[in-house]
Design an enzyme around this catalytic site. Structure first.
Site, PDB file in Angstrom:
ATOM      1  CG  ASP A  15      -2.029  -1.086   1.744  1.00 54.04           C
ATOM      2  OD1 ASP A  15      -2.638  -1.733   0.172  1.00 54.04           O
ATOM      3  OD2 ASP A  15      -1.444  -2.065   2.648  1.00 54.04           O
ATOM      4  CD  GLU A  16       4.748  -0.273  -0.321  1.00 50.63           C
ATOM      5  OE1 GLU A  16       5.247  -1.604   0.603  1.00 50.63           O
ATOM      6  OE2 GLU A  16       4.179  -0.660  -0.981  1.00 50.63           O
ATOM      7  N   GLY A  17       1.646   3.046  -2.512  1.00 45.16           N
ATOM      8  CA  GLY A  17       1.204   4.517  -3.702  1.00 45.16           C
ATOM      9  C   GLY A  17       2.194   3.654  -4.604  1.00 45.16           C
ATOM     10  CE  LYS A  18       3.274  -2.157  -4.253  1.00 51.79           C
ATOM     11  NZ  LYS A  18       2.604  -1.965  -3.447  1.00 51.79           N
ATOM     12  CG  ASN A  40      -2.747 -10.938  -2.481  1.00 49.18           C
ATOM     13  OD1 ASN A  40      -2.422 -10.982  -3.758  1.00 49.18           O
ATOM     14  ND2 ASN A  40      -1.984 -11.579  -1.233  1.00 49.18           N
ATOM     15  CG  HIS A  43      -2.050  -0.651  -8.719  1.00 42.54           C
ATOM     16  ND1 HIS A  43      -2.313  -2.424  -8.578  1.00 42.54           N
ATOM     17  CD2 HIS A  43      -2.685  -0.668  -9.824  1.00 42.54           C
ATOM     18  CE1 HIS A  43      -2.321  -2.599  -9.900  1.00 42.54           C
ATOM     19  NE2 HIS A  43      -3.154  -1.639 -10.717  1.00 42.54           N
ATOM     20  CB  THR A 302      -9.874  -5.938   2.604  1.00 43.09           C
ATOM     21  OG1 THR A 302      -8.603  -5.247   3.039  1.00 43.09           O
ATOM     22  CG2 THR A 302      -8.575  -6.762   2.236  1.00 43.09           C
ATOM     23  NE  ARG A 304      -8.072  -6.505   5.961  1.00 43.94           N
ATOM     24  CZ  ARG A 304      -7.042  -7.435   6.082  1.00 43.94           C
ATOM     25  NH1 ARG A 304      -7.516  -8.341   7.204  1.00 43.94           N
ATOM     26  NH2 ARG A 304      -6.394  -8.008   5.242  1.00 43.94           N
ATOM     27  NE  ARG A 306      -3.912   0.779   2.378  1.00 44.70           N
ATOM     28  CZ  ARG A 306      -4.511   1.486   1.437  1.00 44.70           C
ATOM     29  NH1 ARG A 306      -4.267   2.367   1.575  1.00 44.70           N
ATOM     30  NH2 ARG A 306      -4.775   0.575   1.256  1.00 44.70           N
ATOM     31  N   GLY A 416      -0.038  13.661  -3.858  1.00 42.39           N
ATOM     32  CA  GLY A 416      -1.498  13.571  -3.923  1.00 42.39           C
ATOM     33  C   GLY A 416      -1.682  12.429  -5.012  1.00 42.39           C
TER      34      GLY A 416
END
Length: 439
Positions: A15-18, A40, A43, A302, A304, A306, A416
């Site tokens: 979830d780093e922004g790849k 799973n 992005h 998901t 969910r 973070r 952003g």
């Protein structure tokens, strides 16, 4: 921006922004290869005000002249994949460049059922799976009882391949977990239908990649999840079932390491984690809420919430080492705009001793207490900054500190979700390997 053969990896827990960084680099790529993971991962890309959420299809699909390969190291849920293709078509995006490895393994309905059932049975020992069947799919692959994409293209072959595994899985579902068994014929017909729709995209991935390399095409290898979720190098057992690290690109795409020219790591300006497992810099209370709300920290896959914490330089240095990072992209710097103080973890205290390394035992890692350096916040918006010199001094100091701490240049700063909210400090592909932002 010219491109060589480049791997983009997550330097934290995913979830780093790849997606945004890969999208940026894909402009100059001829081929984009997704080399591991399945649905799973997720992005989000913002294009012309449209928010596009993808799980399996590479970001490069947004560029009509780019070939996008889903490699043999991935596990494919064809139902989800076709849903993504339909979404892209509805947004007038050309999908003719999509290629799917014939040898990629397929997530079957029993994989999803078993994933959820096993996680429920773990109780307090749960690992935080997404419930998408990824682990059971990779398990069948290792046990040599998996179904591959190529099997969906021939009815008799699918029947032969599925006969044993389906009988075994139905017994597990019914006798161990009390779940109604699957109708084998219905499963066969459903997946033959998926195979028919996907058949025009199916290729021999290894041949396709090496043909592109021979033609001196620029190839971008896109990882999913992050370094600390790697099966061998992450916070085991709270990990995924594949290898998101840069070395995974070789196995998951079918290339030798000499084909890779550069490795780019992506890290948030703070740290997040989804699911279970130790997290030394995790915040609680109002600071956690502030990062969650400003950063939109809810899982693409998901939904969910973070877990949020300060930047962890110890795992950052570990990611640099494990992946052989040449440079970093720092994302979501703007999320810290309102902070009066920002903390960075520079070491841990473990049983009264200062350590500056990532412990291989999750039990030891859970006992680690962060040792912080406190930095001054900038308390003004960075969202409109487009050049390095536009940033406030405190933000520059923060980036310089991260670069020095991790001993790797920062080449890209994201401010952003939109493509234009980006500062390219230097060419991340061909720029010098030097200490960036040095005094």
């Amino acid at each position: 921006m010219s491109l060589a053969n480049v791997v983009v990896i997550g330097a934290q827990w995913g979830d780093e922004g790849k997606g945004k960084i890969t999208d940026l680099l894909s402009r100059s790529a001829d081929v984009v290869v997704r080399y591991q993971g399945g649905v799973n991962a997720g992005h989000t890309i913002v294009v012309d005000g449209r928010v596009l959420k993808l799980h399996l299809i590479p970001s490069g699909i947004l560029y009509p002249d780019t070939i996008c390969l889903i490699g043999p190291g991935t596990v494919v849920d064809p139902k989800v994949m076709l849903g993504e293709l339909d979404m892209l078509l509805a947004n007038d995006i050309d999908i003719s460049g999509l290629r799917l490895a014939s040898s990629a393994h397929v997530t079957m309905p029993y994989h999803r059922l078993l994933d959820l059932a096993m996680e429920k049975q773990r109780g307090d020992r749960r690992i935080g799976t997404t419930g998408r069947g990824i682990g059971p799919t990779y398990a069948d692959k290792s046990q040599r009882s998996g179904i591959r994409v190529i099997d969906l293209l021939d009815e008799q072959r699918l029947r032969n391949r599925l006969e044993g595994p389906l009988t075994e899985k139905n017994e597990l579902l019914e006798k161990i977990y009390g779940i109604e068994p699957l109708d084998g014929e219905a499963v066969i017909q459903e997946y033959l239908g998926y195979g028919q729709r996907l058949s025009k995209h199916v290729v021999d991935c290894t041949r396709a990649i090496h043909s592109a390399a021979k033609a001196r095409k620029n190839i971008l290898f896109e990882g999913a999840q992050g370094t600390l979720l790697d099966l061998d190098h992450g916070t085991y057992p709270y990990v995924t079932s594949s290898n998101p690290v840069s070395g995974g690109a070789c196995i998951g795409a079918g290339v030798g390491p000499t084909l890779i020219d550069r490795v780019i790591g992506v890290a948030k300006a703070y740290t997040t984690r989804v699911g279970e497992g130790p997290f030394p810099t995790e915040l609680s209370g109002s600071l956690n809420d502030q990062l969650t709300e400003r950063g939109g920290e809810f899982g693409t896959t998901t939904g969910r919430r973070r877990r949020c914490g300060w930047f962890d330089g110890v795992i950052g240095r570990y990611a640099v080492q494990v992946n052989g990072l040449d440079c970093l992209a720092i994302t979501k710097l703007d999320v810290l705009d309102e902070m009066d103080e920002i903390q960075v973890c520079v070491a841990y205290e473990l049983d009264g001793e200062r350590i500056e390394y990532f412990p291989s035992s999750s039990d030891d890692f859970a006992r680690c207490k962060p040792i912080f350096e406190t930095m001054k916040g900038w308390q003004c918006s960075t969202e409109e900054c487009r050049k390095l010199e536009d940033l406030p001094k405190a933000a520059m100091d923060y980036l310089r500190f991260l670069a020095d701490l991790m001993e790797v240049p920062i080449a890209i700063v994201s401010l952003g979700a939109s493509r234009d909210q980006t500062i390219v400090v230097e060419d991340p592909i061909h720029g010098p390997k030097r200490a960036l932002l040095s005094a």
